[in-house]
Write an enzyme that holds these catalytic residues in place. Structure first.
Site, PDB file in Angstrom:
ATOM      1  N   LEU A 255       0.861  -1.170   0.000  1.00 32.16           N
ATOM      2  CA  LEU A 255       0.000   0.000   0.000  1.00 32.16           C
ATOM      3  C   LEU A 255       0.901   1.225   0.000  1.00 32.16           C
ATOM      4  O   LEU A 255       2.005   1.193   0.554  1.00 32.16           O
ATOM      5  CB  LEU A 255      -0.898   0.035   1.248  1.00 32.16           C
ATOM      6  CG  LEU A 255      -1.994  -1.019   1.380  1.00 32.16           C
ATOM      7  CD1 LEU A 255      -2.685  -0.890   2.739  1.00 32.16           C
ATOM      8  CD2 LEU A 255      -3.018  -0.909   0.257  1.00 32.16           C
ATOM      9  N   ASP A 256       0.433   2.320  -0.592  1.00 35.14           N
ATOM     10  CA  ASP A 256       1.177   3.570  -0.516  1.00 35.14           C
ATOM     11  C   ASP A 256       1.393   3.948   0.945  1.00 35.14           C
ATOM     12  O   ASP A 256       0.588   3.606   1.820  1.00 35.14           O
ATOM     13  CB  ASP A 256       0.408   4.702  -1.200  1.00 35.14           C
ATOM     14  CG  ASP A 256       0.365   4.562  -2.716  1.00 35.14           C
ATOM     15  OD1 ASP A 256       1.125   3.742  -3.258  1.00 35.14           O
ATOM     16  OD2 ASP A 256      -0.452   5.268  -3.335  1.00 35.14           O
ATOM     17  N   LYS A 257       2.450   4.685   1.192  1.00 35.24           N
ATOM     18  CA  LYS A 257       2.797   5.085   2.554  1.00 35.24           C
ATOM     19  C   LYS A 257       1.621   5.717   3.290  1.00 35.24           C
ATOM     20  O   LYS A 257       1.353   5.397   4.462  1.00 35.24           O
ATOM     21  CB  LYS A 257       3.970   6.069   2.510  1.00 35.24           C
ATOM     22  CG  LYS A 257       4.355   6.649   3.868  1.00 35.24           C
ATOM     23  CD  LYS A 257       5.508   7.639   3.724  1.00 35.24           C
ATOM     24  CE  LYS A 257       5.827   8.301   5.052  1.00 35.24           C
ATOM     25  NZ  LYS A 257       6.938   9.276   4.918  1.00 35.24           N
TER      26      LYS A 257
ATOM     27  N   THR B 190      -1.620   5.566   2.534  1.00 34.14           N
ATOM     28  CA  THR B 190      -2.872   4.803   2.469  1.00 34.14           C
ATOM     29  C   THR B 190      -2.891   3.808   3.620  1.00 34.14           C
ATOM     30  O   THR B 190      -1.920   3.107   3.863  1.00 34.14           O
ATOM     31  CB  THR B 190      -2.976   4.040   1.137  1.00 34.14           C
ATOM     32  OG1 THR B 190      -2.914   4.979   0.060  1.00 34.14           O
ATOM     33  CG2 THR B 190      -4.293   3.273   1.046  1.00 34.14           C
TER      34      THR B 190
END
Length: 343
Positions: A142-144, A146
């Site tokens: 996951l993006d940092k 998110t």
């Protein structure tokens, strides 16, 4: 320094990330060093350029550039502080002897990179061994910024099974977000392709009209299904999204492209106040968190060992809970899988 090495992926070593394969053979290599070799084109798979996330297959040849002398002792592994250990263990949503599911906090990277140090999920994985010899392995990211459900496999066999399911889209992922405005229509499918706009590291994706994807170098097709669950007047909406494809920043770029950027997304939609437009700086916009309002809410996947359907749901992070309370939105109003009946 050792010379260039041409190594063959052996039997039983296939279907895993290149960076993991490398670190098993060269424990002294850092993630940052692997990323650098990929960017410079020094690390190659069957002669082609790769990323650290490229997957290796049995029989493939990996070109490894000169590395520091293997006799040199590897740096001592960093110790995980008690607060970080408690934090990552508290994030465990569900576990059995095969899988661990986390509710990843916003702001915690999935993996290391330039300037990230060891404070990321991968670096904290030893705190999630729970009696196993080896720490669990990330099977997706996951993006940092998110938050939400992140899966880790406790064995190589399970990692291969989960990776296969994710790669072939045999999984349902439902994300929740607060977005600017109210989508019209309130539900639909976004089909814009995506291409990298920035350079190295923290790149930005640019949306490409579906008719122009094939003629745009580097562009990839992307598809996101969305449904509006609730709205606060005409300024904010609670949207559920299901990524049909899995491109970098896909949900963020797609919602911005249709004119409804995700709240708090400085890369694609500006700050919270800017997302809400004029006149809200001292109103709702002034009372909402500037953090990204994007959350991996639900994941439905077949268990690779038991074959039972596994349905996982992650509670909202505190900044999104606060926004939901402020706007009078009730988490129970959204079905577990709003896209279940979609063709």
């Amino acid at each position: 320094m050792s010379g260039v090495q041409m190594l063959t992926v052996g039997s039983g070593e296939g279907d895993q990330r290149l960076d993991r394969w490398l670190r098993k053979r060269f424990p002294h290599l850092t993630q940052g060093a692997i990323e650098k070799m990929c960017r410079k084109g020094e690390l190659r798979l069957d002669g082609g350029r790769v990323t650290s996330a490229s997957r290796v297959a049995e029989g493939q040849t990996v070109r490894v550039p000169p590395l520091p002398d293997m006799a040199q002792p590897a740096p001592a592994p960093s110790r995980i502080g008690r607060s970080d250990e408690a934090m990552i263990q508290a994030a465990v949503l569900w576990k059995d002897e095969h899988i661990i599911a986390l509710n990843k906090p916003p702001g915690l990277p999935s993996q290391g990179g330039s300037g990230q140090g060891d404070r990321h999920v991968d670096g904290l994985a030893p705190a999630l061994a729970f009696g196993y010899k080896d720490p669990p392995k990330l099977v997706h990211r996951l993006d940092k910024d998110t938050s939400g459900i992140l899966l880790l496999a406790r064995t190589d066999r399970v990692a291969r099974g989960l990776s296969e399911a994710l790669r072939h889209r045999n999984v349902r992922k439902i994300y929740w977000a607060a977005v600017a405005g109210v989508p019209t229509p309130r539900a639909g499918t976004i089909k814009f392709g995506l291409v990298k706009e920035g350079g190295r590291g923290d790149e930005k994706m640019r949306a490409i009209h579906p008719r122009e994807v094939e003629s745009t170098p580097g562009a990839k097709r992307a598809m996101t299904e969305f449904m509006t669950v609730e709205n606060a007047g005409g300024r904010l909406s609670w949207v559920a999204m299901q990524p049909v494809t899995g491109r970098t920043h896909q949900l963020r770029a797609h919602m911005a492209e249709i004119g409804h950027p995700i709240l708090g997304d400085g890369k694609y939609g500006g700050s919270a106040q800017e997302n809400l437009g004029d006149g809200w700086g001292a109103g709702v916009g002034g009372d909402l968190s500037r953090k990204l309002h994007l959350h991996a809410r639900t994941l439905i996947i077949e268990h690779p060992i038991t074959k039972a359907m596994l349905t996982l749901t992650a509670p909202l992070p505190e900044h999104m809970k606060s926004t939901w309370r402020y706007l009078g939105w009730d988490e129970k109003e959204a079905p577990l899988d709003p896209f279940e009946d979609w063709a």
